[in-house]
Design a protein around this motif. Structure first.
Motif, short mmCIF file in Angstrom:
data_model
loop_
_atom_site.label_atom_id
_atom_site.label_comp_id
_atom_site.label_asym_id
_atom_site.label_seq_id
_atom_site.Cartn_x
_atom_site.Cartn_y
_atom_site.Cartn_z
N ASN A 1 -5.15 1.75 6.59
CA ASN A 1 -5.84 0.47 6.54
C ASN A 1 -6.28 0.02 7.93
N GLN B 1 0.84 -1.18 0.00
CA GLN B 1 0.00 0.00 0.00
C GLN B 1 0.88 1.24 0.00
N GLU B 2 0.27 2.43 0.14
CA GLU B 2 1.01 3.67 -0.03
C GLU B 2 2.28 3.76 0.80
N LYS C 1 -11.39 3.71 -1.05
CA LYS C 1 -11.80 4.03 0.32
C LYS C 1 -12.89 5.09 0.37
N SER D 1 -4.63 7.41 4.56
CA SER D 1 -5.04 6.16 3.91
C SER D 1 -4.87 4.96 4.84
N LYS E 1 -7.49 11.77 -2.94
CA LYS E 1 -7.06 10.51 -2.33
C LYS E 1 -5.94 9.89 -3.14
N SER F 1 -6.17 2.41 -3.01
CA SER F 1 -6.86 3.06 -1.88
C SER F 1 -7.85 4.14 -2.25
N SER G 1 -10.44 -1.66 1.78
CA SER G 1 -9.28 -0.80 1.97
C SER G 1 -8.57 -0.49 0.66
N GLY G 2 -8.82 -1.29 -0.37
CA GLY G 2 -8.13 -1.11 -1.64
C GLY G 2 -7.03 -2.11 -1.88
N GLY H 1 -3.38 6.42 -3.92
CA GLY H 1 -3.52 4.96 -3.98
C GLY H 1 -2.31 4.30 -4.60
#
Length: 406
Positions: free
Chosen positions: A179, A8-9, A125, A177, A283, A122, A217-218, A285
């Motif tokens: 999670n 993730q990010e 979200k 972001s 946002k 993300s 959450s993506g 992602g």
């Protein structure tokens, strides 16, 4: 080398490939992070390569589960670039799909592969945030478990047993972001399965026909899908929600600590918002399979514009937020549109080219269309009258026969 399931990010790779890294195929760096293939230009989508399904995954995140069938395809239009007169697509935009639209009117200034299916990371979200805002009071207390605090990927930094409200967790969800915050909010909504049902219902309500969320959450999972168009619909609704709009338009938020950890400043990770004087939020992602995704919005001289970017890389030193910024800035001063950002199930047409119509200023075409419609109306009326006469004649004949039998 161990292939990571997803990232993730917080684990976003920032280095560009070297010549020795075979950049045309992508590679895993020394830390085990996936670095996407280098791009000199945006992928060619004219032939709609992602009309039904996102690109092949590069991680193991979708191999363990059975993959559901592809969503039905409802779009029948161009998949390349469509742009209003005067709009020039910046060369350094490397995304497979993108869209620039007016948040208030819904006018789409320009777009590329608007309904191509891609993974959202993300930026999905937004559906969780809107669902939480609709269903939970902002001051409601939320119990945080060790499972929530230990979620993989990007995190706001919540701790088991900490004292958090729905509002706190929403800021953690949208600004960093988190999670961890996503998991905690999902439990407050009724658990993982219930939350997935709710956010997919939210997507359906918004008219998002290319979207299926298989994680809230993506994080990558089998069947995950969205499009630039659908994300445009979601964020148009989100920026019309005062709670959401205020939260993403926040530079930092005093976030609660837990245990011996005091409260701390939670900063917005949206670089377009932080670096563009007109920025009003959005946002970020990233996952290995989705590549970089981004949504950013500006308010330029009273005009609110949003850009959605899907499946892009950070080659040429232009990160996803910078590519979105270039798309937005190019729209300044462009008044035309190529589509109307609205759900397919509303009376508003999705695109101006979805159905054939006479060209603007084509009087002959307009007169021909009017004449045809008038002739067709006359034909329908004549048919109805003829049918009425026939029924009357048959009725009289039947009456006459009955009288003769008597």
């Amino acid at each position: 080398m161990c292939v990571p399931t997803n990232a993730q990010e917080a684990d976003t790779p920032t280095d560009t490939p070297t010549e020795a890294a075979t950049p045309t195929t992508g590679y895993f760096d020394d830390a085990g992070n996936w670095v996407p293939p280098a791009r000199d230009a945006a992928p060619d989508t004219d032939n709609c390569p992602q009309a039904t399904w996102p690109p092949e995954p590069v991680s193991t995140s979708e191999r363990a589960a059975s993959t559901p069938d592809a969503l039905p395809v409802t779009y029948d239009g161009p998949c390349g670039v469509s742009a209003a007169e005067g709009y020039e697509v910046p060369d350094d935009v490397l995304a497979s799909a993108w869209l620039v639209a007016d948040l208030d009117s819904g006018d789409v200034v320009a777009m590329k592969d608007p309904h191509g299916r891609y993974r959202p990371a993300s930026i999905i979200k937004v559906l969780l945030a809107l669902t939480v805002i609709d269903e939970l009071p902002l001051d409601q207390k939320v119990a945080v478990s060790a499972e929530s605090a230990g979620q993989e990927g990007s995190a706001a930094g919540i701790g088991e047993g900490g004292d958090y409200t729905v509002e706190d967790l929403l800021y953690g969800l949208l600004l960093s972001s988190g999670n961890d915050c996503a998991h905690a909010l999902a439990q407050a909504l009724g658990g993982d399965e219930m939350t997935l049902l709710k956010i997919n219902e939210m997507a359906k309500t918004l008219g998002m026909t290319d979207t299926r969320a298989t994680s809230y959450s993506g994080l990558d999972s089998a069947g995950m899908s969205t499009s630039a168009w659908d994300m445009g619909l979601a964020y148009r609704a989100a920026f019309d929600n005062p709670t959401f709009a205020d939260m993403v338009d926040t530079e930092s938020y005093e976030f609660p600590g837990f245990g011996d950890l005091p409260s701390f400043e939670l900063w917005n990770d949206n670089k377009l918002y932080l670096n563009d004087p007109d920025g009003i939020g959005g946002k970020t992602g990233y996952t290995d399979d989705a590549n970089h995704t981004f949504v950013g919005a500006v308010n330029h001289e009273g005009r609110r514009l949003v850009a959605v970017v899907l499946d892009t890389t950070i080659n040429n030193d232009h990160r996803a937020w910078e590519q979105a910024q270039m798309l937005l800035h190019e729209a300044y001063g462009v008044s035309g549109s190529v589509a109307k950002l609205a759900p397919a199930n509303t009376d508003e047409p999705e695109t101006t080219t979805a159905a054939p119509s006479p060209a603007a200023g084509d009087d002959a075409g307009q007169e021909a269309g009017t004449a045809w419609n008038r002739w067709w109306s006359y034909a329908i009326v004549a048919g109805v009258l003829a049918l009425a006469v026939l029924v009357t004649v048959l009725s009289l004949a039947s009456t006459k026969k009955r009288r003769q039998r008597r």
